[in-house]
Scaffold this motif. Structure first.
Motif, mmCIF file in Angstrom:
data_model
loop_
_atom_site.group_PDB
_atom_site.id
_atom_site.type_symbol
_atom_site.label_atom_id
_atom_site.label_comp_id
_atom_site.label_asym_id
_atom_site.label_seq_id
_atom_site.Cartn_x
_atom_site.Cartn_y
_atom_site.Cartn_z
ATOM 1 N N MET A 1 1.040 -0.859 -0.326
ATOM 2 C CA MET A 1 0.124 -0.301 0.101
ATOM 3 C C MET A 1 1.350 1.762 0.061
ATOM 4 O O MET A 1 1.791 1.688 0.914
ATOM 5 C CB MET A 1 -0.879 -0.124 1.362
ATOM 6 N N THR A 2 0.559 2.685 -1.059
ATOM 7 C CA THR A 2 1.666 3.354 -0.585
ATOM 8 C C THR A 2 1.184 4.139 0.034
ATOM 9 O O THR A 2 -0.473 4.284 -0.064
ATOM 10 C CB THR A 2 1.238 4.022 -2.258
ATOM 11 N N ALA A 3 2.093 4.518 1.186
ATOM 12 C CA ALA A 3 2.008 5.869 1.529
ATOM 13 C C ALA A 3 1.375 7.418 1.072
ATOM 14 O O ALA A 3 2.870 7.855 0.384
ATOM 15 C CB ALA A 3 2.903 6.148 3.245
ATOM 16 N N LEU A 4 0.929 8.101 1.921
ATOM 17 C CA LEU A 4 0.287 9.369 1.310
ATOM 18 C C LEU A 4 1.745 10.696 2.297
ATOM 19 O O LEU A 4 2.384 10.180 3.045
ATOM 20 C CB LEU A 4 -0.778 9.754 1.925
ATOM 21 N N PRO A 5 1.934 11.582 1.082
ATOM 22 C CA PRO A 5 3.575 11.869 1.744
ATOM 23 C C PRO A 5 2.982 13.035 2.641
ATOM 24 O O PRO A 5 1.650 13.047 3.564
ATOM 25 C CB PRO A 5 3.419 13.277 0.717
ATOM 26 N N ASP B 1 4.658 16.581 -11.637
ATOM 27 C CA ASP B 1 5.868 16.185 -10.851
ATOM 28 C C ASP B 1 6.078 14.998 -10.883
ATOM 29 O O ASP B 1 7.408 14.420 -11.736
ATOM 30 C CB ASP B 1 5.228 16.665 -9.504
ATOM 31 N N TRP B 2 5.115 14.067 -10.865
ATOM 32 C CA TRP B 2 4.926 12.964 -11.435
ATOM 33 C C TRP B 2 5.141 12.508 -12.939
ATOM 34 O O TRP B 2 6.581 11.689 -13.210
ATOM 35 C CB TRP B 2 3.475 12.179 -11.581
ATOM 36 N N ALA B 3 4.960 12.909 -13.715
ATOM 37 C CA ALA B 3 5.265 13.080 -15.336
ATOM 38 C C ALA B 3 7.092 13.588 -15.273
ATOM 39 O O ALA B 3 7.621 13.687 -16.205
ATOM 40 C CB ALA B 3 4.270 13.535 -16.071
ATOM 41 N N ALA C 1 5.235 6.656 -7.279
ATOM 42 C CA ALA C 1 3.258 5.868 -7.014
ATOM 43 C C ALA C 1 2.588 6.757 -6.099
ATOM 44 O O ALA C 1 1.152 7.310 -6.237
ATOM 45 C CB ALA C 1 3.602 5.231 -6.287
ATOM 46 N N ALA C 2 2.946 7.574 -4.957
ATOM 47 C CA ALA C 2 2.355 8.171 -4.369
ATOM 48 C C ALA C 2 1.202 9.053 -4.802
ATOM 49 O O ALA C 2 0.663 9.996 -4.869
ATOM 50 C CB ALA C 2 2.927 9.169 -3.444
ATOM 51 N N ALA D 1 -2.727 12.630 -7.121
ATOM 52 C CA ALA D 1 -3.520 13.230 -8.156
ATOM 53 C C ALA D 1 -4.278 12.328 -8.731
ATOM 54 O O ALA D 1 -5.719 13.044 -8.989
ATOM 55 C CB ALA D 1 -1.972 13.254 -9.881
ATOM 56 N N GLY D 2 -4.332 11.113 -8.446
ATOM 57 C CA GLY D 2 -5.830 11.124 -8.949
ATOM 58 C C GLY D 2 -6.698 10.990 -8.114
ATOM 59 O O GLY D 2 -8.260 11.008 -8.478
ATOM 60 N N LEU D 3 -6.756 11.158 -6.757
ATOM 61 C CA LEU D 3 -7.417 11.078 -5.780
ATOM 62 C C LEU D 3 -7.448 12.517 -5.753
ATOM 63 O O LEU D 3 -9.070 12.737 -5.755
ATOM 64 C CB LEU D 3 -7.171 10.974 -4.408
#
Length: 292
Positions: A1-5, A60-62, A84-85, A90-92
């Protein structure tokens, strides 16, 4: 599971202060599309802000590989946020933004928020470095104004056009934030600023805006021209990275004065003053978190 920043890193990822330039889009569109404020006026800007933050995170991901070389201090290349985070954030935020606009304006708002979300993704993932990049980015801010004016989008076309032209100029200039720009590009950005003012002036003349409203709108327009145009003129004279960054930051914050001018022209004095104060607040907040 990806931890949020962490909160501070999340603020940097989404360029938290820059969102102060967003609510004026929806409010100026609504002011020109309706005769009196409605429920959506309070809620729609929240959806716009969420979509804006989504775009910043996706940006920033891109750009994570380029930033590793050019801006290693940013949150992804520095290791403070995983790719991943950033993608999850971004999606949420994007999904939440579309949902909020649906609550605020129903299917009429979705006609603009869904294309807006898709354009944000298109810009960040595919169009940013292409010749069409400034046009795509300009379209996102123009759509944001039309989102606020979803009740009668045809009447919000003029403020949408002005904001879009402004955004195209700022986006062009922002491409020189790292390696510098060219005098021609800086002239194009300065021309866009003048054109945005011209759209306002011509629209007020055509719609026979009352003299009191027109004077206040012109006052805000003059402040906008000075706040945005002067740094752009300096970039024309010295088109290095420092001047390009300064002019880009001024363009982001100065947009609030253009929005205030459109609100004032419609007699929305209190919202105009609120929006106008967002620029100075953004500049102060930028000392802690960069808006670019």
């Amino acid at each position: 599971m990806t931890a949020l920043p962490a909160a501070r890193d999340l603020a940097e990822l989404v360029r938290l202060p820059a969102a102060l330039s967003v609510p004026g889009d929806a409010w100026s569109g609504a002011a020109w599309a309706t005769t009196s404020p409605g429920r959506g006026d309070a809620v729609t800007p929240l959806g716009s802000v969420l979509l804006y933050w989504s775009g910043m995170a996706l940006n920033d991901w891109a750009d994570r590989k380029v930033d590793a070389v050019e801006r290693p201090e940013r949150v992804i290349p520095s290791g403070r946020v995983t790719p991943a985070a950033a993608l999850v954030v971004a999606g949420l935020l994007g999904a939440a933004g579309v949902a909020v606009t649906a609550v605020a304006g129903g299917h009429r708002a979705l006609r603009f928020s869904v294309p807006l979300a898709l354009l944000i993704v298109t810009y960040d993932v595919a169009a940013k470095d292409s010749p069409a990049g400034p046009l795509v980015m300009a379209s996102t801010r123009g759509l944001d104004v039309l989102l606020g004016g979803a009740a009668a989008p045809g009447q919000a076309g003029a403020p949408a056009a002005a904001v879009a032209v402004h955004t195209a100029g700022v986006t062009l200039l922002s491409r020189g934030e790292v390696h510098g720009t060219s005098p021609l590009t800086a002239v194009a950005a300065l021309t866009a600023t003048g054109t945005a003012i011209g759209v306002l002036v011509s629209t007020m003349a055509r719609d026979e805006v009352p003299l009191g409203h027109r004077r206040l709108a012109l006052g805000f327009a003059a402040l906008y021209g000075a706040a945005v145009g002067v740094p752009q003129a300096r970039a024309v004279a010295t088109p290095d990275a420092t001047r390009a960054r300064a002019a880009t930051g001024a363009g982001i914050g100065g947009l609030t004065l253009l929005q205030a001018a459109w609100l004032a022209a419609r007699g929305r004095v209190v919202p105009a003053l609120v929006v106008a104060t967002a620029g100075p607040l953004l500049r102060r907040a930028a000392r802690a978190v960069s808006p670019t």
